[in-house]
Design an enzyme around this catalytic site. Structure first.
Site, PDB file in Angstrom:
ATOM      1  N   ARG A  22       0.841  -1.168   0.030  1.00 36.82           N
ATOM      2  CA  ARG A  22       0.004  -0.022   0.079  1.00 36.82           C
ATOM      3  C   ARG A  22       0.831   1.310  -0.026  1.00 36.82           C
ATOM      4  O   ARG A  22       0.394   2.319   0.663  1.00 36.82           O
ATOM      5  CB  ARG A  22      -0.944   0.058   1.208  1.00 36.82           C
ATOM      6  N   TYR A  73      -5.391  -5.440 -11.587  1.00 38.00           N
ATOM      7  CA  TYR A  73      -4.720  -5.090 -12.831  1.00 38.00           C
ATOM      8  C   TYR A  73      -5.706  -4.047 -13.712  1.00 38.00           C
ATOM      9  O   TYR A  73      -5.273  -3.490 -14.671  1.00 38.00           O
ATOM     10  CB  TYR A  73      -4.195  -6.072 -13.816  1.00 38.00           C
ATOM     11  N   PHE A 113       3.498 -17.387 -18.398  1.00 34.14           N
ATOM     12  CA  PHE A 113       4.856 -16.703 -18.813  1.00 34.14           C
ATOM     13  C   PHE A 113       5.305 -15.857 -17.491  1.00 34.14           C
ATOM     14  O   PHE A 113       4.360 -15.456 -16.587  1.00 34.14           O
ATOM     15  CB  PHE A 113       4.838 -15.638 -20.020  1.00 34.14           C
TER      16      PHE A 113
END
Length: 414
Positions: free
Chosen positions: A91, A124, A414
């Site tokens: 954070r 994301y 990946f």
């Protein structure tokens, strides 16, 4: 507290790997042998760390890949991986700082998109990424699959077993053919194939040789490859009980795909088959005499995508027929937003140009990412309030243009 975010140099790598292992709950000590094995796979110029008094507390790196888009073209992509922040330093905006630096550098290099596999779903979207491909994993009760166990091989072509050395020679060419046909697939480099075939191993994760089965067409060309491993369980009352795990299965023709699945289901003593990560619309369950034998064990997002160059990304793929849309794209990071006119011809080829015309659809850059490979419905997103239809009928028109006959799929992490 003074925190130093920097691109790595050679001396930083051992400490960076220790921090990465800490964050992913793996033994933190890095042996010299492990360091030597991992060093060639890390591009220091694309690797960032945050250091607190010499101790690495956050990690981030990316690598170049090519992403196949609908129509078969490939676009340059920044494949983001190894993103971590140690729990002691959460954070504080460290991931945000590293992400901003990497995305700006990727855009400067000319990479049209960034991609990643998200460890957790909520992270994301704030950076402009959206889930672009999904995966299913099936667990199949083989005795209930209702397939003829007397199968003696395909009517044309043949299935053969291969050695690791043979796969290392023929696998890359097959994958190049496969990825040209598969939106969502990414490129594999030599290091990937060395790890896949045991030529490159790591002390922390010993390699176990799998089985390799290939399908050759009538001309002898390899059109499909299945990699699998087998686990034996206790045979109660001497009844066979073994689990086959399909690590990977790629094919460039329906004949190859069906023949390899039939082969896997015909192996003696196998009572359970795990499919590995497949496209959600994979044909395997419908191959079975009783599709109920295939239970969905995993259904989840897989590759997340972030558009960095809107014009290049939208012009690279093809669309379903002729049409025109004005897209008003919001991008808080200022990398790919603006208003663009997308024009497609009867063959699905596109041009994309900035415009000041009134918008047909208004959406965040993350929603464009979700639509980009053809896996999502504009109208579904509109119901959720994630796309605004400024002109009646625009969402339906966009769905017609963007959707693809099969869902995109990436077989590789990946």
């Amino acid at each position: 507290m003074s925190l130093d975010l920097r691109t790595l140099d050679e001396a930083d790598l051992p400490e960076w790997l220790r921090a990465l292992n800490n964050a992913f709950l793996m033994p933190p000590t890095i042996s010299p042998e492990e360091l030597a094995a991992r060093r060639p796979g890390v591009d220091l110029g694309r690797t960032q760390g945050v250091f607190d008094e010499g101790r690495c507390v956050a990690t981030f790196r990316s690598m170049p890949r090519e992403l196949t888009v609908p129509g078969g073209e490939r676009v340059a992509a920044a494949a983001v991986t190894n993103v971590s922040v140690t729990a002691t330093h959460r954070r504080r905006g460290l991931a945000t700082r590293m992400m901003a630096h990497d995305l700006a550098a990727a855009k400067e290099r000319g990479e049209a998109v960034a991609i990643l596999v998200a460890a957790e779903y909520p992270i994301y979207g704030r950076y402009g990424f959206g889930p672009a491909t999904w995966i299913n994993e099936w667990d199949v009760d083989v005795p209930r699959a209702a397939l003829d166990r007397r199968w003696a091989g395909p009517a044309e072509g043949r299935v053969d077993l291969m050695t690791t050395e043979e796969v290392r020679k023929s696998g890359p060419e097959l994958h190049e053919r496969f990825r040209r046909l598969t939106p969502g697939a990414i490129s594999r480099d030599d290091r990937w194939w060395d790890m896949e075939t045991g030529q490159l191993t790591f002390p922390s994760s010993p390699w176990k040789e799998p089985f390799y089965a290939v399908y050759r067409n009538a001309s002898g060309q390899v059109d499909g490859l299945a990699t699998y491993s087998v686990t034996e369980h206790r045979w109660a009352n001497k009844f066979p009980r073994m689990t086959l795990e399909t690590n990977r299965l790629i094919a460039v023709s329906p004949a190859a795909e069906l023949a390899l699945w039939r082969y896997l289901f015909s192996i003696d003593w196998i009572t359970e088959l795990k499919s590995g990560f497949r496209a959600p619309d994979d044909v395997m369950p419908l191959l079975l005499g009783d599709p109920r034998a295939a239970r969905v064990e995993t259904h989840a997002d897989f590759v997340w995508l972030r558009v960095l160059d809107t014009v290049r990304a939208l012009e690279a793929r093809t669309y379903t027929g002729a049409g025109s849309l004005v897209l008003d794209l919001h991008d808080a990071a200022g990398l790919a937003g603006g208003r663009f006119r997308l024009e497609t011809d009867a063959d699905g080829r596109a041009s994309c140009t900035p415009t000041r015309d009134d918008a047909d659809l208004s959406l965040d850059i993350a929603e464009l990412a979700t639509l980009y490979l053809g896996d999502e419905s504009v109208r579904r997103l509109a119901v959720l309030g994630r796309v605004t239809e400024a002109r009646p009928g625009a969402a339906a028109r966009a769905d017609t243009l963007f959707r693809t006959p099969r869902r995109p799929w990436c077989p590789d992490g990946f």
